[in-house]
Design a protein around this motif. Structure first.
Motif, PDB file in Angstrom:
ATOM      1  N   LYS A 138      37.828  79.712  13.289  1.00  0.00           N
ATOM      2  CA  LYS A 138      38.905  79.184  14.129  1.00  0.00           C
ATOM      3  C   LYS A 138      38.317  78.773  15.478  1.00  0.00           C
ATOM      4  N   PRO A 139      38.936  77.784  16.126  1.00  0.00           N
ATOM      5  CA  PRO A 139      38.402  77.354  17.430  1.00  0.00           C
ATOM      6  C   PRO A 139      38.411  78.458  18.477  1.00  0.00           C
ATOM      7  N   ASN A 140      39.279  79.446  18.306  1.00  0.00           N
ATOM      8  CA  ASN A 140      39.314  80.491  19.339  1.00  0.00           C
ATOM      9  C   ASN A 140      38.327  81.622  19.072  1.00  0.00           C
ATOM     10  N   SER A 141      37.460  81.444  18.082  1.00  0.00           N
ATOM     11  CA  SER A 141      36.450  82.490  17.840  1.00  0.00           C
ATOM     12  C   SER A 141      35.391  82.442  18.927  1.00  0.00           C
TER      13      SER A 141
END
Lengths: 791, 156, 309
Positions: free
Chosen positions: B19-22
């Motif tokens: 995910k991009p928020n990782s």
């Protein structure tokens, strides 16, 4: 024994390569197939009744495997200490009411940490707020809100399980929120004060500080369908954790395996069982899957107990020449929501400092008091730095007022080598006076004292057990000879940064006169390691190290017996040198360790050789069935607890900026009597470590709690020293040789911190000419003190 | 929404689905099982998670993995080469520059980047270079000596 | 690990690409440079952007250029580069010293001047996780209508604790703000609203392109009061810059939602400023040291710095 092969040297850590490559596995690094993740919902209130918890929505969230509340677990009570008089008072999750902000009320097991966090938001808890009490002295007054109702003990208390002679456990009713108390008296306090020419009375307040171990707390539990529990957690000795997990889960102790992990700093803070550890195990058993709980740094600050908050009332009587005639101490231990280690700490706050000064008449009373705040626990010194800060501050004030030399006054009152303490403990080694002389000389006390404005010098002292007879009351070790002539040493000691694996290898290799890499250490695994006290009360080297020494001697003896038989010469003619067994008459017939292993297997009935050793801290203390001897009492302070005391003397020189209250440390000198330093580098490391921790204690560290809420739960607001904050620190090892310690060694892991704190604090007060009665001594407090002096 | 991201870690091309928020730290530890970088504060206050991105130290707990896409990521696991420890690693062992060792991987990575930009440092410069790496055990001085020793060694 | 809200991530390579991206996100876009301020805010749920736009790959935003009358510093120039820039060291000691004393060296290597200027205000009751904040009602800065730090407080008392902005303001710096509609130059002090809730006047679709400093060499310095000698934000900070004619500015930071700026045109005027600043500031109990002490330190630090400069 002066020509050591490994002792008093500074070999590299045997596990160094693992650490510097990032391959030392800490608990957070453990990952198991099919592992679930746990999270805990926590109370936002300091004191509230739990009316209802609705977990239905959370249970329905996809990926959630289990949701539990305090009611599901029930009243399974645990504590650092669980005695018939002071039964355990804490449950893994709050059942009926919450007593501090951050107390767990429900827990979730889910397939990912994100889902677990989402599920927490879906749990609906109805609370009925209750009036809280935060100030311990308020809490002791009639009519204050009661933090606890009557505490019903578990079916048996831990002390009963251990077989410690005592009465049957009984419910505990905390009158005026008093969780526990003690009273230690000797001499005649009234007469002591009458004999004094001068009396001084003060009140000191010492805040909680965080251990701030770099590793945030974590646990991995894997309950197997066979009925066995494997856990990986940060421990300082597996016995206590294993005991409590087994007791709370109602399992046999032997079915719980606490694995070795590297521990990312402990400092006393990871000694006890934590609710999240039990919850991980409980959820793993419910789901039959491995499960991991990792606390955030904020959680660590808000829910894991920091050091004990103490208020110390101190009254000291002295003669004109500075001789102490009497001292009266009243300690109020603001325990927070649960009693934790308070009964131990109130005792230790007396006994740890007992070897420092000869005080003929003494009264020490202590009260643990419940408040609606984060509960508290042991931290490096456990009561020592609190009492020492008060005592050393007051001695400095007395010296100032009577015009006494602070070095001479202390030298006059120190105990002496060979003294027997009021509880029966003996000072067979005692290097404290020498420590003071050396530190004073090093820093230039006599030349510098009082010479420069806003420069100050201060002295701090400390002493510390070298282990005690805490559960499981002794340590053992095994050493196994392998076919290649190398040995595997099994010890229950936990490597948490103290270098204990290396030290144990040094002890065994010294006995067996072989290269250090002949000894491979396997430590800290409850299923593999023998019985062990753990790294409690600084007994690692003194007690467990002695067990290792004896195991190595046992193996050596067996090896020599085999060699004698194999070579057909008397044992007396054999010696071990440099990894070889050498017959005195003919060196060409020397045998390797590997030869001995083969001889044992082939010629001595298949005996592959295993050495065994054990050690008990105070052998004369025992109990069995109805018989017991000299068993110590935490409440009265009577009875023996340790065989040797480590001692530290610190002197600090500081300069204070009178406009800002900023302090520059010019130098801190710590002279430590740790007996023989087994690993000189590790000993120096322990001293350095504690000097720097002490700098943090004096300058910044305090877990600030406002209305029950921890206000500084991160590394920007809870400050620990950075690399730019380290002044000149000099350590001097005063090797006093402790006759009962392995190769003359004793404690070094805890006392330097207390000495450093008092020395720096006294130096600051000396520089500003005004007393500050609390810690930390931040710029605002220093300016306030300077201001009050000028007005 | 998860997506496939190509990372270069210690010279190896690694494709991860994230995910991009990782954060970079999560991806290194949980996806690539490179657990040398540690999470101690989770908000860039302590340096235990320090790794190098294009040679510069970053706190990987507050760096998104996607920020490092297309850049050279270096972790403690990539430091030893050909079965030999890096001189910094040897020096840290020699000087007893760690105790619990939790902050050590991050500190060594900071030191590596530092010696690259400052090969002949003073002790003061070394202290400053690791001032964002909090250590609770050692009191830092042994680490400073280890780094200094490595720098002197590099000159040889 | 703290779980972060979900968002999209984009890494444009030109300003045009950036401005094309910004309007498309209803839940807002956050501009990411070094991330040392933004990422902890997102992790603590203080910022919930639908899109994070990483501008580090946008060409031509990292430079220190002497343009004759002015020196321009690109928004992505790192604090470390500013600290080591000889031109800055020589001409603008206040800025050099401020960069040197910012956070830690690793943060200096990561943090940019633009991001450092636009760092959000801070408060002991605000920069915490959502779970921690559950013990309180939402505050003004967090969508509520109360102040948890000052009971009964009607405004937000969060504090701007940047290191570089006070130094830049003392130098009379301005910033070039760029948006889809073009560029405008604004005095640095004018981007501060003075309101802790929304400390900057920049809208979501604007960013700082560069910082512009008048080129004349300035005498000056920067004083930072902090508890530790690294990592810490200032408890109080003061910057002074003055030209050869003794004209200049003294700026006090970390005592309110924006830095306090004082102009002076002579040494006599300068010497009066510490007392004035002391009277002007009214810090409250929302950071580590007592407000009374911090207020006093404004005067002490300013006086010490004047003596030194």
């Amino acid at each position: 024994m002066t020509n050591f092969r490994h002792i008093k040297k500074g070999p590299r850590r045997t596990d160094g390569a693992l650490i510097v490559t990032g391959r030392a596995d800490f608990t957070g690094d453990i990952s198991l197939p099919g592992m679930l993740f746990g999270k805990i919902l926590r109370s936002p209130y300091p004191h509230a009744r739990i009316v209802e918890i609705n977990t239905e929505k959370a249970k329905k969230l996809e990926g959630v495997k289990e949701v539990i509340t305090g009611k599901d677990i029930g009243y399974r009570r645990f504590s650092f200490i669980d005695t018939p008089a002071f039964p355990a008072d804490q449950t893994p999750l709050a059942v009926d009411k919450v007593r501090f902000v951050g107390e767990g009320v429900a827990a979730v097991a889910a397939i990912s940490e994100d889902i677990a966090v989402t599920a927490l938001h879906l749990i609906d808890v109805k609370y009925e707020e209750l009036p809280p009490v935060f100030d311990p002295e308020e809490a002791m007054k009639d009519g204050a809100p009661a933090v606890h109702e009557t505490i019903e003990p578990n079916t048996t208390t831990a002390w009963e399980d251990f077989g410690i002679p005592s009465t049957k456990s009984r419910p505990y009713k905390a009158v005026n929120n008093i969780s526990n108390r003690n009273l230690i008296e000797y001499g005649d306090i009234g007469k002591g004060f009458e004999d004094a020419d001068y009396l001084k009375e003060d009140r000191f307040e010492i805040p909680s500080t965080s251990h701030m171990a770099m590793e945030p707390h974590a646990a991995v539990a894997s309950y197997q369908p066979t009925g066995k529990l494997d856990v990986w957690l940060s421990h300082m000795g597996f016995e206590h954790k294993r005991f409590w997990l087994a007791k709370l889960l109602d399992m046999p102790i032997s079915r719980v395996r606490v694995h070795k992990t590297y521990v990312g700093g402990a400092f006393g803070g990871k000694i006890s069982i934590f609710p999240y550890e039990f919850i991980a195990a409980y959820l793993s058993r419910l789901t039959l899957r491995p499960l991991k709980i990792t606390l955030t740094r904020e959680e660590v600050f808000c829910v894991c107990p920091p050091s004990r908050r103490m208020i110390v009332y101190l009254k000291t009587g002295v003669k004109k020449d500075g001789t102490i005639t009497a001292q009266q101490v009243k300690v109020i231990d603001d325990v927070g929501a649960y009693r934790g280690s308070s009964p131990t700490a109130l005792y230790l706050a007396h006994v740890f400092r007992n070897p420092i000064y000869n005080i003929p008449n003494l009264k020490h009373e202590g009260y643990g008091v419940y408040t609606n705040k984060l509960y508290t626990t042991a931290k490096r010194g456990h009561g020592l730095q609190q009492i020492v800060f008060a005592v050393e501050s007051q001695l400095d004030m007395i010296c100032d007022e009577l015009g006494l030399d602070k070095v001479e006054m202390r030298l006059k009152n120190f105990r002496k080598k060979g003294d027997t303490l009021p509880n029966g403990d003996m000072l067979r080694s005692y290097g404290l006076p020498e420590c003071l002389e050396e530190a004073a000389k090093k820093i230039g006390w006599r030349e510098k004292y009082g010479k420069k404005k806003f420069r100050g010098l201060g002295i701090g002292t400390a002493s510390m057990f070298s282990g005690a007879h805490n559960f499981p009351f002794s340590s053992a070790a095994m050493i196994r000879l392998n076919q290649d002539g190398r040995m595997i040493l099994y010890t229950g000691q936990a490597e948490f940064g103290n270098g204990v694996d290396t030290v144990m290898a040094q002890i065994a290799a010294e006995v067996l006169d072989c290269p250090l890499d002949y000894v491979i250490v396997n430590s800290g695994d409850s299923e593999v390691s023998p019985h062990d006290l753990g790294n409690w009360l600084s007994g690692g080297v003194f007690v467990s190290g002695e067990a290792v020494r004896r195991a190595a001697l046992d193996l050596k003896d067996q090896m020599l017996q085999h060699a004698a038989a194999g070579l057909d010469i008397p044992v007396e003619d054999l010696s071990i040198r440099d990894g070889w067994i050498i017959p005195g008459s003919d060196e060409s017939k020397k045998l390797s360790f590997s030869d001995i292993s083969r001889y044992g297997i082939q010629m001595a009935g298949g005996d592959p050789l295993i050495g065994k050793g054990f050690s008990k801290c105070v052998p004369e203390v025992y109990f069995w069935k109805g018989k017991f001897n000299k068993t110590a009492s935490l409440s009265s302070g009577k009875g023996r607890f340790t065989e040797a005391y480590g001692l530290t003397l610190a002197i600090a020189e500081v300069e204070v900026n009178p406009n800002t209250g900023e302090v520059e440390i010019v130098e801190v000198v710590l002279a430590d009597d740790c007996g023989t330093p087994i690993n000189v580098k590790s000993v120096e490391g322990q001293i350095m470590s504690q000097a720097v921790m002490g700098i943090g204690d004096v300058f910044y560290e305090e877990v600030k709690i406002k209305n029950g809420i921890v206000m500084n739960p991160n590394l920007l607001e809870y400050r620990v020293p950075t690399a730019n904050d380290i002044p000149k620190i000099t350590s001097i090892i005063v090797d006093s040789y402790e006759p009962n310690g392995p190769f003359g060694a004793k404690e070094v892991g805890e006392s330097p911190r207390a000495a450093a704190i008092s020395a720096i604090a006294n130096a600051i007060c000396n520089a500003i000419g005004e007393r500050i009665y609390t810690l930390p001594m931040t710029g605002d407090r220093i300016m306030e003190a300077l201001h009050s002096k000028n007005t | 929404m998860k997506r496939s991201v190509l990372l270069s870690v210690n010279g190896e091309r690694r494709e991860v689905f994230i995910k991009p928020n990782s954060t970079l730290l999560e991806v290194l530890r949980d996806e690539l099982l490179l657990t040398g970088a540690k999470e101690a504060c989770g908000s860039g206050e302590c340096g235990a998670c320090t790794v190098l991105v294009d040679g510069k130290p970053v706190n990987s707990c507050i760096t998104l993995a996607m920020e490092a896409e297309g850049k050279a990521i270096e972790t403690i696991e990539g430091l030893s080469k050909e079965g030999k420890l890096h001189p910094l690693q040897e020096a840290f062992i020699d000087h007893h520059a760690f105790q619990c060792g939790f902050c050590t991987p991050g500190m060594i990575m900071s030191a590596k980047a530092f010696l690259k930009r400052s090969p002949e440092p003073t002790k003061e410069e070394i202290r400053n270079a690791i001032s964002g790496n909090i250590c609770r055990c050692t009191g830092y001085e042994n680490a400073v000596d280890a780094i200094l020793d490595t720098a002197v060694g590099t000159e040889k | 690990m703290s779980s972060m809200p979900e968002f999209e991530y984009k890494r444009p390579e030109t300003l045009k690409e950036l401005f094309d991206l910004l309007p498309g996100y209803e839940s807002g876009a956050a501009i990411l440079a070094g991330g040392t301020d933004l990422m902890p805010r997102i992790k603590r749920g203080l910022e919930k952007p639908g899109l994070v736009v990483d501008i580090k790959d946008i060409e031509g935003l990292s430079y220190v250029e002497d343009k004759g009358e002015k020196v321009k510093i690109g928004a992505l120039t790192t604090i470390f580069d500013i600290r080591n820039n000889t031109l800055i060291k020589d001409k603008y000691p206040a800025l050099h010293e401020a960069a040197t004393l910012t956070a830690s060296e690793n943060i200096q290597l990561r943090g940019s001047i633009g991001g450092n200027i636009l760092q959000n205000t801070r408060c002991l009751y605000y920069n915490k996780s959502e779970a921690w904040r559950d013990s309180f009602k939402p505050c003004l800065k967090n969508g509520g209508d109360i102040c948890n730090a000052a009971k009964g407080g009607k405004r937000c008392f969060s504090v701007y604790r940047g290191d570089l902005a006070p130094a830049l303001m003392s130098l009379g710096a301005s910033v070039c703000i760029v948006s889809e509609n073009g560029e405008k130059e604004t005095a640095l002090e004018d981007i501060f609203t003075g309101d802790g809730v929304t400390p900057f006047s920049l809208s979501r679709d604007e960013l700082i392109k560069n910082v512009i400093i008048p080129s004349a060499k300035m005498k000056g310095g920067y004083g930072k009061f902090r508890m530790r000698k690294a990592v810490d934000y200032p408890s109080v900070n003061v910057a002074i810059s003055m030209d050869t004619g003794g004209k200049g500015r003294l700026v006090v930071g970390s005592v309110g939602a924006k830095p306090f700026m004082y102009e002076f045109s002579s040494l006599e005027e300068l010497k009066e400023i510490p007392e004035r600043a002391y009277k002007d500031v009214s810090p409250i109990n929302n950071m580590s040291l007592s407000p009374y002490y911090r207020k006093n330190m404004v005067r002490v630090l300013a006086e010490e710095l004047i003596r030194r400069v």
